[in-house]
Motif scaffolding. Structure first.
Motif, PDB file in Angstrom:
ATOM      1  N   SER A   1       0.653  -1.290  -0.465  1.00  0.00           N
ATOM      2  CA  SER A   1       0.206   0.781   0.356  1.00  0.00           C
ATOM      3  C   SER A   1       0.995   1.367   0.039  1.00  0.00           C
ATOM      4  N   ARG A   2       2.065   0.898   0.900  1.00  0.00           N
ATOM      5  CA  ARG A   2       2.933   2.457   0.462  1.00  0.00           C
ATOM      6  C   ARG A   2       3.194   2.532  -0.332  1.00  0.00           C
ATOM      7  N   LYS A   3       3.275   1.777  -1.572  1.00  0.00           N
ATOM      8  CA  LYS A   3       3.979   2.081  -3.063  1.00  0.00           C
ATOM      9  C   LYS A   3       3.034   2.958  -3.731  1.00  0.00           C
ATOM     10  N   ARG A   4       1.592   2.537  -3.323  1.00  0.00           N
ATOM     11  CA  ARG A   4       0.838   3.110  -3.913  1.00  0.00           C
ATOM     12  C   ARG A   4       0.327   4.848  -3.779  1.00  0.00           C
TER      13      ARG A   4
ATOM     14  N   ILE B   1      -7.919  -6.546   3.630  1.00  0.00           N
ATOM     15  CA  ILE B   1      -7.095  -5.655   4.885  1.00  0.00           C
ATOM     16  C   ILE B   1      -6.269  -5.144   2.908  1.00  0.00           C
ATOM     17  N   SER B   2      -6.448  -5.108   2.233  1.00  0.00           N
ATOM     18  CA  SER B   2      -5.659  -4.650   0.875  1.00  0.00           C
ATOM     19  C   SER B   2      -7.311  -3.409   0.464  1.00  0.00           C
ATOM     20  N   ASN B   3      -8.161  -3.863   0.412  1.00  0.00           N
ATOM     21  CA  ASN B   3      -9.428  -3.113  -0.208  1.00  0.00           C
ATOM     22  C   ASN B   3      -9.395  -1.816   0.952  1.00  0.00           C
ATOM     23  N   LEU B   4      -9.677  -1.990   2.453  1.00  0.00           N
ATOM     24  CA  LEU B   4      -9.577  -1.319   3.315  1.00  0.00           C
ATOM     25  C   LEU B   4      -8.422   0.039   3.549  1.00  0.00           C
ATOM     26  N   LEU B   5      -7.313  -1.080   3.147  1.00  0.00           N
ATOM     27  CA  LEU B   5      -6.260   0.209   2.687  1.00  0.00           C
ATOM     28  C   LEU B   5      -6.257   1.061   1.603  1.00  0.00           C
ATOM     29  N   ASP B   6      -7.026   0.303   0.866  1.00  0.00           N
ATOM     30  CA  ASP B   6      -7.011   1.476  -0.446  1.00  0.00           C
ATOM     31  C   ASP B   6      -8.099   2.766  -0.289  1.00  0.00           C
TER      32      ASP B   6
ATOM     33  N   ILE C   1      -6.921   5.445   2.155  1.00  0.00           N
ATOM     34  CA  ILE C   1      -5.865   5.596   0.884  1.00  0.00           C
ATOM     35  C   ILE C   1      -6.674   7.234   0.430  1.00  0.00           C
ATOM     36  N   LYS C   2      -7.471   6.333  -0.583  1.00  0.00           N
ATOM     37  CA  LYS C   2      -8.552   7.233  -0.868  1.00  0.00           C
ATOM     38  C   LYS C   2      -8.988   8.692  -0.040  1.00  0.00           C
ATOM     39  N   PHE C   3      -9.366   8.475   0.697  1.00  0.00           N
ATOM     40  CA  PHE C   3     -10.123   9.076   2.084  1.00  0.00           C
ATOM     41  C   PHE C   3      -8.677  10.604   2.427  1.00  0.00           C
ATOM     42  N   THR C   4      -8.038   9.576   2.499  1.00  0.00           N
ATOM     43  CA  THR C   4      -7.344  10.474   3.820  1.00  0.00           C
ATOM     44  C   THR C   4      -6.029  11.188   2.947  1.00  0.00           C
ATOM     45  N   LYS C   5      -6.049  12.472   3.128  1.00  0.00           N
ATOM     46  CA  LYS C   5      -5.729  13.851   2.974  1.00  0.00           C
ATOM     47  C   LYS C   5      -3.902  13.541   3.339  1.00  0.00           C
ATOM     48  N   GLU C   6      -3.738  13.954   4.983  1.00  0.00           N
ATOM     49  CA  GLU C   6      -2.475  13.860   5.089  1.00  0.00           C
ATOM     50  C   GLU C   6      -3.049  12.827   6.827  1.00  0.00           C
ATOM     51  N   GLY C   7      -1.491  12.636   7.083  1.00  0.00           N
ATOM     52  CA  GLY C   7      -1.693  11.944   8.639  1.00  0.00           C
ATOM     53  C   GLY C   7      -1.657  10.151   8.259  1.00  0.00           C
ATOM     54  N   THR C   8      -1.678   9.521   9.250  1.00  0.00           N
ATOM     55  CA  THR C   8      -1.714   8.109   9.227  1.00  0.00           C
ATOM     56  C   THR C   8      -2.533   7.231   9.141  1.00  0.00           C
ATOM     57  N   ILE C   9      -2.044   6.054   8.786  1.00  0.00           N
ATOM     58  CA  ILE C   9      -3.090   5.521   8.704  1.00  0.00           C
ATOM     59  C   ILE C   9      -2.680   4.409   9.541  1.00  0.00           C
ATOM     60  N   THR C  10      -2.948   3.244   9.933  1.00  0.00           N
ATOM     61  CA  THR C  10      -2.068   2.406  11.245  1.00  0.00           C
ATOM     62  C   THR C  10      -3.352   0.734  11.166  1.00  0.00           C
ATOM     63  N   VAL C  11      -2.809  -0.273  10.675  1.00  0.00           N
ATOM     64  CA  VAL C  11      -3.688  -1.531  11.528  1.00  0.00           C
ATOM     65  C   VAL C  11      -2.794  -2.068  12.019  1.00  0.00           C
ATOM     66  N   ILE C  12      -3.656  -2.114  13.088  1.00  0.00           N
ATOM     67  CA  ILE C  12      -3.664  -2.341  14.220  1.00  0.00           C
ATOM     68  C   ILE C  12      -4.924  -3.653  14.616  1.00  0.00           C
ATOM     69  N   THR C  13      -3.788  -4.991  15.369  1.00  0.00           N
ATOM     70  CA  THR C  13      -4.624  -5.853  15.861  1.00  0.00           C
ATOM     71  C   THR C  13      -4.355  -6.612  17.064  1.00  0.00           C
ATOM     72  N   THR C  14      -5.150  -6.930  17.815  1.00  0.00           N
ATOM     73  CA  THR C  14      -5.388  -7.493  19.766  1.00  0.00           C
ATOM     74  C   THR C  14      -6.448  -8.540  19.189  1.00  0.00           C
TER      75      THR C  14
ATOM     76  N   ALA D   1      -7.837  -3.905  12.927  1.00  0.00           N
ATOM     77  CA  ALA D   1      -8.382  -2.741  12.682  1.00  0.00           C
ATOM     78  C   ALA D   1      -7.758  -1.937  11.318  1.00  0.00           C
ATOM     79  N   VAL D   2      -8.662  -1.216  10.785  1.00  0.00           N
ATOM     80  CA  VAL D   2      -7.921  -0.396   9.787  1.00  0.00           C
ATOM     81  C   VAL D   2      -8.049   1.628  10.466  1.00  0.00           C
ATOM     82  N   LYS D   3      -7.944   1.971  10.698  1.00  0.00           N
ATOM     83  CA  LYS D   3      -7.716   3.508  11.353  1.00  0.00           C
ATOM     84  C   LYS D   3      -6.775   4.458  10.217  1.00  0.00           C
ATOM     85  N   ASP D   4      -7.601   5.275  10.147  1.00  0.00           N
ATOM     86  CA  ASP D   4      -6.819   6.734   9.367  1.00  0.00           C
ATOM     87  C   ASP D   4      -7.946   8.025   9.502  1.00  0.00           C
ATOM     88  N   THR D   5      -6.814   9.076   9.482  1.00  0.00           N
ATOM     89  CA  THR D   5      -8.002  10.581   9.896  1.00  0.00           C
ATOM     90  C   THR D   5      -8.167  11.471   8.791  1.00  0.00           C
TER      91      THR D   5
END
Length: 343
Positions: free
Chosen positions: A156-159, A189-194, A197-210, A238-242
């Protein structure tokens, strides 16, 4: 005389009741017939709708297959041409030729990008038809889900074209074994990350597991004390974005087909992802970060109420480790500790 009058009155009432009863029976018969005719029409209409729905699904399935057939070679040969152009441009030194090659590369990039979008669309349509016809097959195997997450994050970082967005992961531990379809889970997972990425202009996207314990009840409804219940572990991812968050109007139908307000995408991805997770005996849901009343939700994820964006969650059952696997894991951990000490 009075007795005769009573008999006549009784006879009159009886006659009236009999006549009324006949009328009621006739009315009931007429209404019953009308209802039967209506039901028959409804049955025929339902059969017709079912046949039309089946024909529609079959047509969509055939059309998607027919679309996919020419897309594959278009993508394949375009990638080959793109690779050869890049090699030639690296070897070329004449500025005039370099300009032409760069222009050709840009045109090929457009072809590749749009062909890839069309290919993804046909795959999504085929997945929807498989889900609705209950023919979605899972090729399950045991693997470490954290390895899959790391690979998906790296890809996802490459995209990401925007340098203001970074993708990171926070994993509960080094090894979490699940029994799942690796390709399908990677798709989710790729779909959630995409989407993030689509709706985040700045900040951090974090994948968290518990990890958490999940209490399951048996069919007979008995509790654990009677031997009817079992406690199993599950991983929550969880896939959390800003980003901009989820439109409240869209939230109730977020995981249905074509649920989107974006001009990009078909709104099929989340429907497919949720169906895949449910086929693995898991569940999926989402919430806006600013809709939380406190900083930690029920799974212990920090979703600060002052953050923008949204968090998507899904769960998967975790496979219990065998004694051999535990020993291997202990040896690996001991080796890592030993290597660190030597350093």
């Amino acid at each position: 005389m009075q007795r005769a009058i009573s008999i006549v009155a009784i006879a009159a009432v009886a006659f009236f009741v009999i006549r009324l009863n006949r009328k009621l029976k006739q009315k009931v018969k007429e209404r019953t017939k009308s209802l039967e005719e209506s039901n028959e029409k409804l049955v025929k209409s339902n059969e017709l709708l079912g046949a039309q729905d089946s024909m529609q699904r079959e047509f969509i399935n055939i059309a998607a297959h027919e679309l996919r057939t020419p897309i594959v070679p278009i993508l394949g040969f375009s990638e080959v041409l793109y690779s050869k152009l890049k090699e030639r441009r690296q070897k070329e030194h004449r500025e005039e030729v370099l300009g032409q090659l760069q222009e050709q590369e840009e045109m090929l990039e457009i072809i590749l990008r749009n062909a890839d979008r069309l290919h993804q669309l046909t795959e999504d349509i085929l997945d929807v038809t498989r889900i609705e016809s209950q023919t979605l097959k899972l090729r399950k195997e045991r693997f470490n889900v954290h390895d899959l997450i790391v690979d998906a994050v790296e890809d996802s970082r490459k995209r990401i074209a925007n340098g203001n967005v970074k993708v990171v992961y926070e994993l509960a531990n080094s090894t979490t074994i699940v029994e799942a379809d690796r390709r399908r889970l990677r798709q989710v997972i790729s779909n959630l990350l995409d989407n993030a990425i689509k709706f985040t202009k700045e900040g951090t996207i974090t994948v968290i597991t518990t990890m958490r314990r999940k209490d399951t009840e048996s069919n007979n409804g008995k509790g654990e004390e009677e031997g009817g219940g079992a406690s199993a572990e599950e991983v929550v991812i969880a896939v959390k974005d800003t980003g901009s968050g989820i439109d409240p109007e869209l939230m109730p139908r977020l995981f249905t087909k074509f649920a989107t307000k974006s001009y990009r995408g078909t709104g099929l991805g989340l429907y497919i992802s949720k169906s895949i997770i449910e086929a693995h005996s898991g569940r999926m849901w989402a919430q806006n970060n600013d809709n939380n009343n406190n900083n930690n939700n029920e799974f212990g994820f920090d979703v600060n109420s002052q953050l923008r964006g949204a968090t998507f969650y899904f769960t998967l059952p975790v496979v219990s480790k065998t004694t051999t696997e535990l020993r291997i894991e202990e040896k690996e951990e001991a080796k890592v500790i030993n290597d660190q000490r030597q350093l």
